[in-house]
Enzyme design. Structure first.
Site, PDB file in Angstrom:
ATOM      1  N   HIS A   1     -77.326  88.834  -1.818  1.00 17.96           N
ATOM      2  CA  HIS A   1     -77.900  89.991  -2.518  1.00 17.96           C
ATOM      3  C   HIS A   1     -76.845  90.738  -3.325  1.00 17.96           C
ATOM      4  O   HIS A   1     -75.794  91.122  -2.812  1.00 17.96           O
ATOM      5  CB  HIS A   1     -78.528  90.958  -1.507  1.00 17.96           C
ATOM      6  CG  HIS A   1     -79.109  92.186  -2.133  1.00 17.96           C
ATOM      7  ND1 HIS A   1     -80.291  92.180  -2.834  1.00 17.96           N
ATOM      8  CD2 HIS A   1     -78.653  93.470  -2.178  1.00 17.96           C
ATOM      9  CE1 HIS A   1     -80.548  93.401  -3.274  1.00 17.96           C
ATOM     10  NE2 HIS A   1     -79.579  94.209  -2.885  1.00 17.96           N
TER      11      HIS A   1
ATOM     12  N   TYR B   1     -91.802  96.084  -9.811  1.00 19.04           N
ATOM     13  CA  TYR B   1     -91.662  95.992  -8.358  1.00 19.04           C
ATOM     14  C   TYR B   1     -92.735  96.900  -7.750  1.00 19.04           C
ATOM     15  O   TYR B   1     -92.746  98.103  -7.996  1.00 19.04           O
ATOM     16  CB  TYR B   1     -90.268  96.420  -7.908  1.00 19.04           C
ATOM     17  CG  TYR B   1     -89.201  95.398  -8.198  1.00 19.04           C
ATOM     18  CD1 TYR B   1     -88.820  94.465  -7.226  1.00 19.04           C
ATOM     19  CD2 TYR B   1     -88.581  95.332  -9.438  1.00 19.04           C
ATOM     20  CE1 TYR B   1     -87.849  93.511  -7.481  1.00 19.04           C
ATOM     21  CE2 TYR B   1     -87.614  94.371  -9.712  1.00 19.04           C
ATOM     22  CZ  TYR B   1     -87.250  93.470  -8.733  1.00 19.04           C
ATOM     23  OH  TYR B   1     -86.301  92.519  -8.995  1.00 19.04           O
TER      24      TYR B   1
END
Length: 620
Positions: free
Chosen positions: A415, A233
């Site tokens: 999420h 990430y």
């Protein structure tokens, strides 16, 4: 076409007017047959009319494009194989496994090529399906490689087939490097294989007209050397000018560096919280130890894209406010790189392009958080396969915070963190579940995107929004508690709606007092010491629970009846006035009935028979 014409010649016409009538009749019959033939022919998408496309493997040797017919409930796939040896496998499975998968296989025995609908058992052994539901319509060599055109119904009458749903689909693929005497001779443990996540059933939504004063801004992480690690990430901070005025974002789209299409998995742009400005510059891995903790306050989603998604358009009635007074000038771009082959020295400049306008639309769009508050009070025991936690946006909160005419939800982003497997949000009115807002039964935390809803959902004051997440903790030894860390858990639905209200967060968690009663009972029942101190954290208390059938069943029951505390919060993180502690769970009188898929039989196909393929567009 001959029959109408010959009938016209044999007709005896006593008058001119009758001849005209008969001629018109014959012409209409002829046109009907032409239209019918064109309609039948039109069930196959015209060449290059495949609006959705993803690379399947990291080197982009396999490229899948598709088109959807909602009237027929059929998907047309175009699989481009850039380097073909002795065959290729395409299919679907529950989580990307090659066992218990629904497969379409093209293989070669050294002399001839064959195609068949197949399935794999729990050991990964491939078998020819008794019902051939993958239809190979065309196999053709092109300048780019072998192009296969396939057809598949959303749902079939075959219990071994995968039911294609609205949410995430795990596509599996494999390369055959050696000739195979039969389908059953394929050794799946020895072939190069992998999987890719996509949303196949994209909503059929018309694209709104763009304003003439459209401005665009490219937010890219510059010259990133993609780490030769499977998952990275990458974070990059952007600062807008001091005098950046108010705009409406009306569209955003991905910018992918050519050649990196298979490595850039998903991207998000977050806006930072104003109260913690200024923010430091940063361009590096998001988990770097030297990264400022202040960047954790950049969590307000402006845009999100995932592999296979196209441009995102706001409805013509609304735009997302961007810039101006009260809006932070700091943005954070986050790019998820998926590099399973650990390719080295690949430079990337990918990002997102925001399109915005100074001509503000009638309504401001907003983003609201539904689900569970990030707290260790909500936890999942270890070794669970399908443990459910539920968060509530209660009727009391919507009554207090929503306008009389309600709000209109047009998109949603689900999420969780690493153990999330399913997420669903439903709308409830007076105790009756009325509709599903968003649902993903094959959810993956590694594939998160803002998804347009097929139907706009209107939420009125007094409605309840319930979000439930299903978790799998089979690989964990300790309880997984709620929290911000990636190793902890979340259950959130970011709904995109209009008109904008003051309500930004509508979430709940179980009253902590009931959890303490649970700890005391479980420990005493198991003759464990009860810590009398107040310094022991909830996470430490969960770590000391002896997990057996009693402690698991009791915790699950507790979450299903204990009172909740509501966070009915404004954007300032201040609650709306009212009593929000120790609230009873909303009552559910009726639930939606599960819709049985309408399976489609495929008559005329020979069962348990593979197809001999000529790689020139025809099949025998």
């Amino acid at each position: 076409m001959q029959a109408p014409g010959s009938y016209h010649k044999r007709t005896c016409c006593p008058s001119f007017k009758l001849r005209e009538v008969v001629s018109m009749y014959c012409t209409m019959v002829g046109m009907f047959f032409i239209i019918l033939l064109m309609a039948l022919k039109g069930t196959v998408p015209r060449e290059n009319h495949f609006p959705y496309k993803v690379p399947l493997d990291p080197e982009s040797i396999l490229e899948l494009s598709w088109n959807i017919s909602y009237t027929e409930e059929v998907i047309y796939f175009q699989l481009l194989v850039k380097e073909l040896k002795y065959g290729v496998i395409l299919g679907m499975s529950d989580r990307g496994e090659f066992h218990n998968a629904d497969l379409a296989v093209l293989w070669n025995d050294g002399d001839n090529s064959f195609f068949g609908d197949a399935w794999s058992d729990a050991k990964g052994q491939i078998h020819l399906d008794s019902h051939q539901d993958y239809q190979l319509l065309q196999a053709q060599n092109t300048s780019a490689g072998l192009s296969l055109l396939l057809k598949r119904s959303f749902s079939t009458c075959d219990p071994r087939d995968y039911h294609i749903e609205d949410g995430t689909v795990h596509l599996v693929y494999g390369f055959l490097d050696e000739p195979c005497s039969s389908l059953e001779a394929i050794n799946t443990s020895a072939i190069q294989k992998g999987f890719q996540r996509v949303q196949l059933l994209k909503p059929n939504i018309s694209i709104p007209e763009m304003p003439p004063d459209l401005i665009n801004m490219e937010i890219r992480a510059p010259n990133v050397t993609i780490p030769n690690e499977e998952t990275t990430y990458w974070c990059y901070m952007i600062e807008l000018p001091n005098d950046f005025p108010r705009y409406h974002i009306v569209k955003y789209e991905p910018i992918i560096t050519k050649g990196n299409e298979a490595l850039v998995h998903h991207m998000e742009v977050f806006q930072c919280a104003v109260e913690f400005e200024p923010y430091p510059k940063f361009n590096g891995p998001c988990d770097w130890k030297m990264k400022s903790d202040r960047l954790n306050y950049c969590r307000h989603v402006l845009a999100a894209w995932a592999l296979g998604a196209k441009a995102f358009y706001y409805p013509e009635e609304a735009g997302l406010p961007f810039g101006g007074e009260g809006s932070s000038r700091y943005l954070r771009l986050e790019v998820h790189y998926h590099n399973p082959l650990k390719i080295k020295d690949r430079i990337d400049n990918s990002g997102l392009r925001l399109h915005y306008t100074a001509t503000l639309r009638p309504s401001n769009a907003g983003i609201m958080e539904l689900g569970l508050v990030y707290t260790p009070v909500m936890a999942i025991p270890p070794k669970e396969t399908d443990f459910i936690l539920t968060g509530y946006c209660t009727d009391k909160c919507t009554q207090k915070a929503l306008p009389h005419s309600g709000i209109h939800i047009f998109a949603s982003q689900l999420h969780t963190h690493l153990t999330g497997r399913k997420v669903i949000t439903v709308r409830v009115r007076e105790g009756n579940v009325k509709e599903i807002v968003n649902r993903d039964d094959h959810y993956s935390p590694h594939f998160q995107e803002i998804r347009m809803l097929k139907k706009v959902v209107t939420v009125l004051p007094g409605d309840v929004l319930i979000t439930s997440c299903t978790y799998n903790t089979e690989s964990r030894e300790l309880a997984t508690v709620g929290g911000l860390s990636i190793t902890k858990e979340m259950c959130v639905n970011y709904i995109h709606y209009y008109p904008l209200t003051q309500l930004e967060l509508c979430k709940s968690y179980m009253d902590p007092g009931y959890l303490q009663m649970y700890f005391r009972f479980v420990n005493r029942f198991n003759n464990e010491d009860v810590c009398p101190c107040h310094n022991t954290s909830v996470e430490e208390q969960f770590a000391s629970v002896p997990w057996n059938s009693l402690s698991r069943t009791m915790l699950k029951a507790l979450y299903n009846f204990a009172p909740i505390t509501m966070d009915c919060n404004k954007s300032s993180a201040v609650r709306f006035p009212g009593e929000w502690d120790r609230q009873l769970l909303p009552t559910i009188k009726t639930r939606l009935e599960e819709i049985t898929p309408q399976c489609q039989d495929t008559p005329g196909l020979s069962p348990s028979a593979s197809t001999l393929v000529k790689i020139d567009g025809t099949m025998d």
